[in-house]
Design a protein around this motif. Structure first.
Motif, PDB file in Angstrom:
ATOM      1  N   PHE A  70       0.830  -1.210   0.000  1.00 16.09           N
ATOM      2  CA  PHE A  70       0.000   0.000   0.000  1.00 16.09           C
ATOM      3  C   PHE A  70       0.863   1.259   0.000  1.00 16.09           C
ATOM      4  O   PHE A  70       0.573   2.225  -0.713  1.00 16.09           O
ATOM      5  CB  PHE A  70      -0.919   0.004   1.225  1.00 16.09           C
ATOM      6  N   GLU A  71       1.929   1.244   0.774  1.00 16.07           N
ATOM      7  CA  GLU A  71       2.803   2.408   0.865  1.00 16.07           C
ATOM      8  C   GLU A  71       3.754   2.526  -0.323  1.00 16.07           C
ATOM      9  O   GLU A  71       4.418   3.551  -0.481  1.00 16.07           O
ATOM     10  CB  GLU A  71       3.599   2.358   2.173  1.00 16.07           C
ATOM     11  N   GLY A  72       3.811   1.486  -1.161  1.00 15.03           N
ATOM     12  CA  GLY A  72       4.669   1.536  -2.335  1.00 15.03           C
ATOM     13  C   GLY A  72       6.150   1.498  -2.036  1.00 15.03           C
ATOM     14  O   GLY A  72       6.966   2.002  -2.808  1.00 15.03           O
ATOM     15  N   ASP A  73       6.517   0.902  -0.912  1.00 10.59           N
ATOM     16  CA  ASP A  73       7.918   0.838  -0.479  1.00 10.59           C
ATOM     17  C   ASP A  73       8.515  -0.502  -0.903  1.00 10.59           C
ATOM     18  O   ASP A  73       8.297  -1.522  -0.249  1.00 10.59           O
ATOM     19  CB  ASP A  73       7.998   1.017   1.046  1.00 10.59           C
ATOM     20  N   GLU A  74       9.263  -0.506  -2.001  1.00  2.62           N
ATOM     21  CA  GLU A  74       9.789  -1.757  -2.549  1.00  2.62           C
ATOM     22  C   GLU A  74      10.733  -2.456  -1.579  1.00  2.62           C
ATOM     23  O   GLU A  74      10.681  -3.679  -1.421  1.00  2.62           O
ATOM     24  CB  GLU A  74      10.485  -1.485  -3.885  1.00  2.62           C
ATOM     25  N   VAL A 119      -1.583   4.296  -7.336  1.00  5.47           N
ATOM     26  CA  VAL A 119      -1.768   2.915  -7.792  1.00  5.47           C
ATOM     27  C   VAL A 119      -0.510   2.409  -8.485  1.00  5.47           C
ATOM     28  O   VAL A 119      -0.068   1.276  -8.262  1.00  5.47           O
ATOM     29  CB  VAL A 119      -2.977   2.826  -8.742  1.00  5.47           C
ATOM     30  N   ILE A 120       0.081   3.267  -9.315  1.00  4.31           N
ATOM     31  CA  ILE A 120       1.280   2.867 -10.064  1.00  4.31           C
ATOM     32  C   ILE A 120       2.440   2.578  -9.115  1.00  4.31           C
ATOM     33  O   ILE A 120       3.154   1.578  -9.272  1.00  4.31           O
ATOM     34  CB  ILE A 120       1.685   3.968 -11.063  1.00  4.31           C
ATOM     35  N   ILE A 121       2.630   3.419  -8.121  1.00  5.17           N
ATOM     36  CA  ILE A 121       3.723   3.210  -7.171  1.00  5.17           C
ATOM     37  C   ILE A 121       3.541   1.893  -6.420  1.00  5.17           C
ATOM     38  O   ILE A 121       4.488   1.111  -6.254  1.00  5.17           O
ATOM     39  CB  ILE A 121       3.799   4.393  -6.191  1.00  5.17           C
ATOM     40  N   SER A 122       2.317   1.630  -5.977  1.00  7.82           N
ATOM     41  CA  SER A 122       2.050   0.369  -5.277  1.00  7.82           C
ATOM     42  C   SER A 122       2.221  -0.823  -6.202  1.00  7.82           C
ATOM     43  O   SER A 122       2.719  -1.884  -5.792  1.00  7.82           O
ATOM     44  CB  SER A 122       0.639   0.387  -4.695  1.00  7.82           C
ATOM     45  N   ALA A 123       1.806  -0.656  -7.458  1.00 12.73           N
ATOM     46  CA  ALA A 123       1.935  -1.745  -8.425  1.00 12.73           C
ATOM     47  C   ALA A 123       3.403  -2.089  -8.666  1.00 12.73           C
ATOM     48  O   ALA A 123       3.773  -3.263  -8.780  1.00 12.73           O
ATOM     49  CB  ALA A 123       1.254  -1.371  -9.736  1.00 12.73           C
ATOM     50  N   GLN A 124       4.248  -1.069  -8.731  1.00 13.42           N
ATOM     51  CA  GLN A 124       5.685  -1.313  -8.913  1.00 13.42           C
ATOM     52  C   GLN A 124       6.245  -2.106  -7.737  1.00 13.42           C
ATOM     53  O   GLN A 124       7.055  -3.024  -7.912  1.00 13.42           O
ATOM     54  CB  GLN A 124       6.420   0.032  -9.031  1.00 13.42           C
ATOM     55  N   ALA A 125       5.809  -1.730  -6.529  1.00 11.52           N
ATOM     56  CA  ALA A 125       6.277  -2.443  -5.340  1.00 11.52           C
ATOM     57  C   ALA A 125       5.793  -3.877  -5.336  1.00 11.52           C
ATOM     58  O   ALA A 125       6.523  -4.801  -4.950  1.00 11.52           O
ATOM     59  CB  ALA A 125       5.799  -1.707  -4.081  1.00 11.52           C
ATOM     60  N   MET A 126       4.566  -4.084  -5.799  1.00  8.55           N
ATOM     61  CA  MET A 126       4.025  -5.435  -5.847  1.00  8.55           C
ATOM     62  C   MET A 126       4.790  -6.298  -6.843  1.00  8.55           C
ATOM     63  O   MET A 126       5.102  -7.465  -6.567  1.00  8.55           O
ATOM     64  CB  MET A 126       2.554  -5.396  -6.226  1.00  8.55           C
ATOM     65  N   ILE A 127       5.090  -5.733  -8.006  1.00 10.60           N
ATOM     66  CA  ILE A 127       5.849  -6.479  -9.021  1.00 10.60           C
ATOM     67  C   ILE A 127       7.223  -6.879  -8.481  1.00 10.60           C
ATOM     68  O   ILE A 127       7.686  -8.008  -8.692  1.00 10.60           O
ATOM     69  CB  ILE A 127       5.986  -5.636 -10.299  1.00 10.60           C
ATOM     70  N   GLU A 128       7.867  -5.959  -7.766  1.00 10.54           N
ATOM     71  CA  GLU A 128       9.150  -6.277  -7.137  1.00 10.54           C
ATOM     72  C   GLU A 128       8.983  -7.452  -6.176  1.00 10.54           C
ATOM     73  O   GLU A 128       9.818  -8.365  -6.116  1.00 10.54           O
ATOM     74  CB  GLU A 128       9.669  -5.054  -6.391  1.00 10.54           C
ATOM     75  N   GLY A 129       7.879  -7.445  -5.434  1.00 12.40           N
ATOM     76  CA  GLY A 129       7.610  -8.531  -4.504  1.00 12.40           C
ATOM     77  C   GLY A 129       7.353  -9.855  -5.191  1.00 12.40           C
ATOM     78  O   GLY A 129       7.804 -10.908  -4.725  1.00 12.40           O
ATOM     79  N   ILE A 130       6.631  -9.810  -6.313  1.00 14.92           N
ATOM     80  CA  ILE A 130       6.365 -11.032  -7.071  1.00 14.92           C
ATOM     81  C   ILE A 130       7.666 -11.657  -7.556  1.00 14.92           C
ATOM     82  O   ILE A 130       7.885 -12.874  -7.438  1.00 14.92           O
ATOM     83  CB  ILE A 130       5.428 -10.742  -8.254  1.00 14.92           C
ATOM     84  N   GLU A 131       8.552 -10.815  -8.093  1.00 13.39           N
ATOM     85  CA  GLU A 131       9.830 -11.322  -8.581  1.00 13.39           C
ATOM     86  C   GLU A 131      10.649 -11.920  -7.447  1.00 13.39           C
ATOM     87  O   GLU A 131      11.320 -12.939  -7.613  1.00 13.39           O
ATOM     88  CB  GLU A 131      10.609 -10.200  -9.272  1.00 13.39           C
ATOM     89  N   TYR A 132      10.579 -11.285  -6.280  1.00 11.95           N
ATOM     90  CA  TYR A 132      11.326 -11.797  -5.130  1.00 11.95           C
ATOM     91  C   TYR A 132      10.787 -13.155  -4.693  1.00 11.95           C
ATOM     92  O   TYR A 132      11.558 -14.084  -4.400  1.00 11.95           O
ATOM     93  CB  TYR A 132      11.253 -10.805  -3.975  1.00 11.95           C
ATOM     94  N   CYS A 133       9.470 -13.285  -4.670  1.00  7.77           N
ATOM     95  CA  CYS A 133       8.865 -14.562  -4.295  1.00  7.77           C
ATOM     96  C   CYS A 133       9.246 -15.665  -5.274  1.00  7.77           C
ATOM     97  O   CYS A 133       9.484 -16.809  -4.878  1.00  7.77           O
ATOM     98  CB  CYS A 133       7.342 -14.424  -4.218  1.00  7.77           C
ATOM     99  N   LYS A 134       9.288 -15.328  -6.549  1.00  8.61           N
ATOM    100  CA  LYS A 134       9.697 -16.309  -7.556  1.00  8.61           C
ATOM    101  C   LYS A 134      11.133 -16.753  -7.333  1.00  8.61           C
ATOM    102  O   LYS A 134      11.464 -17.935  -7.462  1.00  8.61           O
ATOM    103  CB  LYS A 134       9.543 -15.718  -8.953  1.00  8.61           C
ATOM    104  N   GLU A 135      11.993 -15.786  -6.992  1.00 13.30           N
ATOM    105  CA  GLU A 135      13.403 -16.106  -6.751  1.00 13.30           C
ATOM    106  C   GLU A 135      13.565 -17.028  -5.552  1.00 13.30           C
ATOM    107  O   GLU A 135      14.462 -17.880  -5.537  1.00 13.30           O
ATOM    108  CB  GLU A 135      14.198 -14.823  -6.519  1.00 13.30           C
ATOM    109  N   GLN A 136      12.706 -16.859  -4.549  1.00  9.08           N
ATOM    110  CA  GLN A 136      12.820 -17.627  -3.315  1.00  9.08           C
ATOM    111  C   GLN A 136      12.173 -19.007  -3.399  1.00  9.08           C
ATOM    112  O   GLN A 136      12.321 -19.815  -2.484  1.00  9.08           O
ATOM    113  CB  GLN A 136      12.184 -16.850  -2.156  1.00  9.08           C
TER     114      GLN A 136
END
Length: 254
Positions: free
Chosen positions: A45-49, A95-112
């Motif tokens: 929500f806060e968009g903090d990657e 919305v865009i800032i939060s979406a960017q943070a979410m995408i970063e999170g998705i990639e991290y989850c995939k890596e893990q």
């Protein structure tokens, strides 16, 4: 049974008329109670990657499978953002800032994780031939990826032949095209005609500064989209079986 639908929660707490409440205070009402998941949702929500990644790692360390967090935490965070946006409490840049943070999170989850997270479907995104204005396309691409779609981003000033070739090759559930200028938006007509000639009958979602609902409605495959945030909703509706006529009934607003 407790109603956990965020939109119903907004109504139940009468948040929409509480003008003294900040968006952050409203969001606090919607976060899940689990402390680890709540931490991830709040970071999205806060968009903090950086905080998203840190919160994900804490949750993974507690024993939660990484891919589970994509839906249970990252997507849940974007649902809070989308709900507040729908009610006019957030704006598209938020919305865009939060979406960017979410995408970063998705990639991290995939890596893990050693497993593969399947996308909801393929979507082709492009700016029409002759047009180099791609801000709208970039926003749409981010939002679609944040909502779990694999986006084939063809870029800007994309020849009609390249769009059609990509549709044949990738077999997307829909295409998303943008045009800013009246001199370029007529490329949608050629895309529409050539897709039909190739027996490709997927929706072509059209938007941009020059594009109007009446213009798009003239094409068999055309679905007009006024706001970038509606594009993932259109994609979700396609997955739920809505055809082009029903998509128009739902998303054409004028």
């Amino acid at each position: 049974m407790i109603d956990i639908n965020p939109k119903n929660t907004l109504i139940r707490y009468n948040i929409l008329v509480e003008s003294d409440m900040t968006p952050e205070e409203v969001a606090e009402q919607l976060y899940p109670t689990d402390p680890h998941i709540r931490q991830v949702v709040k970071a999205v929500f806060e968009g903090d990657e950086d905080e998203v990644v840190a919160a994900l790692q804490n949750t993974i360390d507690s024993g939660v499978p990484p891919l589970t967090l994509i839906n249970d935490a990252l997507m849940a965070g974007m649902e809070v953002v989308s709900t507040l946006y729908d009610y006019g409490l957030l704006y598209l840049p938020d919305v865009i800032i939060s979406a960017q943070a979410m995408i970063e999170g998705i990639e991290y989850c995939k890596e893990q994780s050693k497993q593969t997270h399947e996308s909801k479907g393929k979507i082709i995104s492009y700016v029409v031939e002759g047009d180099i204005h791609d801000i709208g396309k970039k926003i749409v691409t981010v939002l679609l990826r944040a909502n779990g779609y694999e986006v084939i981003d063809l870029g800007k000033d994309v020849p009609v032949e390249e769009v059609v070739a990509a549709a044949k090759r990738e077999k997307p559930i829909m295409l998303s095209g943008t045009a800013l200028m009246t001199t370029t938006m007529h490329a949608f007509k050629d895309v529409n005609s050539r897709l039909l000639a190739s027996d490709i009958n997927v929706p072509v979602v059209c938007g941009g500064g020059a594009v109007t609902q009446d213009f798009v409605s003239d094409y068999d495959l055309g679905v007009y989209c006024e706001e970038a945030a509606d594009v993932p909703k259109i994609a979700d509706s396609i997955l739920h079986g809505l055809d082009i006529r029903k998509l128009r009934d739902t998303f054409h607003k004028h």
